[in-house]
Design a protein around this motif. Structure first.
Motif, PDB file in Angstrom:
ATOM      1  N   ASN A 128       0.810  -1.223   0.000  1.00  0.00           N
ATOM      2  CA  ASN A 128       0.000   0.000   0.000  1.00  0.00           C
ATOM      3  C   ASN A 128       0.842   1.272   0.000  1.00  0.00           C
ATOM      4  O   ASN A 128       0.313   2.362   0.165  1.00  0.00           O
ATOM      5  CB  ASN A 128      -0.956   0.003   1.197  1.00  0.00           C
ATOM      6  CG  ASN A 128      -0.224  -0.176   2.515  1.00  0.00           C
ATOM      7  OD1 ASN A 128       0.996  -0.310   2.547  1.00  0.00           O
ATOM      8  ND2 ASN A 128      -0.963  -0.187   3.598  1.00  0.00           N
ATOM      9  N   ILE A 129       2.143   1.156  -0.215  1.00  0.00           N
ATOM     10  CA  ILE A 129       3.042   2.315  -0.252  1.00  0.00           C
ATOM     11  C   ILE A 129       3.611   2.432  -1.656  1.00  0.00           C
ATOM     12  O   ILE A 129       4.059   1.451  -2.243  1.00  0.00           O
ATOM     13  CB  ILE A 129       4.199   2.155   0.764  1.00  0.00           C
ATOM     14  CG1 ILE A 129       3.672   2.060   2.181  1.00  0.00           C
ATOM     15  CG2 ILE A 129       5.205   3.276   0.639  1.00  0.00           C
ATOM     16  CD1 ILE A 129       3.027   3.310   2.699  1.00  0.00           C
ATOM     17  N   SER A 130       3.596   3.654  -2.201  1.00  0.00           N
ATOM     18  CA  SER A 130       4.194   3.878  -3.518  1.00  0.00           C
ATOM     19  C   SER A 130       5.403   4.792  -3.366  1.00  0.00           C
ATOM     20  O   SER A 130       5.378   5.747  -2.592  1.00  0.00           O
ATOM     21  CB  SER A 130       3.184   4.490  -4.483  1.00  0.00           C
ATOM     22  OG  SER A 130       2.866   5.802  -4.092  1.00  0.00           O
ATOM     23  N   LYS A 166      -0.416   6.792   7.734  1.00  0.00           N
ATOM     24  CA  LYS A 166       0.645   7.706   8.158  1.00  0.00           C
ATOM     25  C   LYS A 166       1.805   6.966   8.809  1.00  0.00           C
ATOM     26  O   LYS A 166       2.971   7.312   8.614  1.00  0.00           O
ATOM     27  CB  LYS A 166       0.073   8.744   9.122  1.00  0.00           C
ATOM     28  CG  LYS A 166       1.049   9.831   9.497  1.00  0.00           C
ATOM     29  CD  LYS A 166       0.401  10.888  10.350  1.00  0.00           C
ATOM     30  CE  LYS A 166       1.335  12.033  10.608  1.00  0.00           C
ATOM     31  NZ  LYS A 166       0.710  13.104  11.371  1.00  0.00           N
ATOM     32  N   GLU A 167       1.492   5.937   9.582  1.00  0.00           N
ATOM     33  CA  GLU A 167       2.523   5.194  10.290  1.00  0.00           C
ATOM     34  C   GLU A 167       3.468   4.480   9.323  1.00  0.00           C
ATOM     35  O   GLU A 167       4.686   4.573   9.454  1.00  0.00           O
ATOM     36  CB  GLU A 167       1.875   4.175  11.231  1.00  0.00           C
ATOM     37  CG  GLU A 167       2.861   3.377  12.037  1.00  0.00           C
ATOM     38  CD  GLU A 167       2.176   2.359  12.931  1.00  0.00           C
ATOM     39  OE1 GLU A 167       2.894   1.710  13.699  1.00  0.00           O
ATOM     40  OE2 GLU A 167       0.948   2.210  12.860  1.00  0.00           O
ATOM     41  N   THR A 168       2.929   3.781   8.328  1.00  0.00           N
ATOM     42  CA  THR A 168       3.793   3.048   7.410  1.00  0.00           C
ATOM     43  C   THR A 168       4.564   3.970   6.477  1.00  0.00           C
ATOM     44  O   THR A 168       5.701   3.679   6.122  1.00  0.00           O
ATOM     45  CB  THR A 168       2.991   2.018   6.586  1.00  0.00           C
ATOM     46  OG1 THR A 168       1.915   2.680   5.938  1.00  0.00           O
ATOM     47  CG2 THR A 168       2.471   0.923   7.459  1.00  0.00           C
ATOM     48  N   ILE A 206      13.305  11.471  -3.552  1.00  0.00           N
ATOM     49  CA  ILE A 206      12.476  10.285  -3.344  1.00  0.00           C
ATOM     50  C   ILE A 206      11.177  10.731  -2.684  1.00  0.00           C
ATOM     51  O   ILE A 206      11.198  11.470  -1.698  1.00  0.00           O
ATOM     52  CB  ILE A 206      13.194   9.252  -2.450  1.00  0.00           C
ATOM     53  CG1 ILE A 206      14.530   8.852  -3.064  1.00  0.00           C
ATOM     54  CG2 ILE A 206      12.320   8.031  -2.231  1.00  0.00           C
ATOM     55  CD1 ILE A 206      15.401   8.049  -2.141  1.00  0.00           C
ATOM     56  N   ILE A 207      10.052  10.266  -3.220  1.00  0.00           N
ATOM     57  CA  ILE A 207       8.737  10.591  -2.670  1.00  0.00           C
ATOM     58  C   ILE A 207       8.074   9.291  -2.222  1.00  0.00           C
ATOM     59  O   ILE A 207       7.916   8.365  -3.010  1.00  0.00           O
ATOM     60  CB  ILE A 207       7.853  11.303  -3.713  1.00  0.00           C
ATOM     61  CG1 ILE A 207       8.522  12.600  -4.177  1.00  0.00           C
ATOM     62  CG2 ILE A 207       6.476  11.578  -3.148  1.00  0.00           C
ATOM     63  CD1 ILE A 207       7.882  13.200  -5.397  1.00  0.00           C
ATOM     64  N   VAL A 208       7.701   9.235  -0.940  1.00  0.00           N
ATOM     65  CA  VAL A 208       7.016   8.069  -0.379  1.00  0.00           C
ATOM     66  C   VAL A 208       5.577   8.486  -0.105  1.00  0.00           C
ATOM     67  O   VAL A 208       5.338   9.464   0.610  1.00  0.00           O
ATOM     68  CB  VAL A 208       7.702   7.607   0.930  1.00  0.00           C
ATOM     69  CG1 VAL A 208       7.004   6.387   1.493  1.00  0.00           C
ATOM     70  CG2 VAL A 208       9.169   7.330   0.706  1.00  0.00           C
ATOM     71  N   GLN A 209       4.598   7.756  -0.678  1.00  0.00           N
ATOM     72  CA  GLN A 209       3.187   8.099  -0.527  1.00  0.00           C
ATOM     73  C   GLN A 209       2.387   6.887  -0.094  1.00  0.00           C
ATOM     74  O   GLN A 209       2.735   5.750  -0.428  1.00  0.00           O
ATOM     75  CB  GLN A 209       2.609   8.612  -1.849  1.00  0.00           C
ATOM     76  CG  GLN A 209       3.153   9.943  -2.288  1.00  0.00           C
ATOM     77  CD  GLN A 209       2.545  10.384  -3.605  1.00  0.00           C
ATOM     78  OE1 GLN A 209       2.258   9.567  -4.460  1.00  0.00           O
ATOM     79  NE2 GLN A 209       2.348  11.679  -3.747  1.00  0.00           N
TER      80      GLN A 209
END
Length: 182
Positions: free
Chosen positions: A124-126, A142-144, A135-138
């Motif tokens: 569930n993280i892109s 919020k925790e992960t 680097i962009i983490v989306q």
């Protein structure tokens, strides 16, 4: 009483909330999240003049219940924000020859080690990359998102002499003075 716990959570029309026993499930345009809540708190959903609101209250007045009151409200609020807007962490890589790339879903970091470091995010993280150094983490949780961003940063944290390494965007690194030469 918790000041944060007393505040109501305002829900938009796109968000559906289901409360069964002590499990709350929130569905929105970005996805669905669920959370087990403590037995010490009560979550109520109310509809007032076409505005849906969630409120969190405590069952008994004890120190443990007061501690969990604000925490539960914040967790539910983060779930609501996540399924409607999502969360994002930006990281940047600084250093000569330091770069990153994507191989499918896996992030490959070349940051001065003899081998590339591979980080595989949960489903569930892109992760996106701009210019090999941003680097962009989306994601919706919020925790992960924060855990994956911290895991990436821990590969090569910024060092205090030249500032090389992986840092959060707009993070300031306090630099030290180098060795004084003669």
């Amino acid at each position: 009483m918790s000041r944060i716990g007393k505040q109501h959570i305002i829900l938009s029309d796109q968000i559906d909330v289901h409360i069964k026993d002590q499990v709350i499930t929130i569905k929105g345009p970005k996805g669905s999240l669920s959370q087990n809540l403590s037995e010490l708190v009560i979550v109520t959903l109310s509809n007032v003049e076409s505005n849906k609101t969630l409120s969190v209250s405590i069952k008994e007045k004890s120190k443990k219940a007061q501690q969990i009151h604000g925490l539960s409200r914040t967790l539910i609020n983060n779930m609501v924000i996540g399924v409607s807007n999502g969360f994002r962490k930006d990281l940047e890589i600084r250093g000569v020859g330091y770069r990153s790339q994507l191989d499918g879903n896996n992030l490959i970091l070349n940051v001065g080690y003899s081998h590339p470091v591979v980080i595989s995010p949960p489903k569930n993280i892109s992760i996106q990359i701009e210019n090999n150094t941003n680097i962009i983490v989306q994601g919706i949780n919020k925790e992960t998102v924060g855990l994956i961003a911290a895991k990436i940063r821990d590969v090569r944290p910024p060092e205090p002499y030249k500032g090389k390494g992986i840092r959060y965007k707009n993070e300031t690194v306090k630099k030290k003075i180098g060795k004084a030469g003669k």
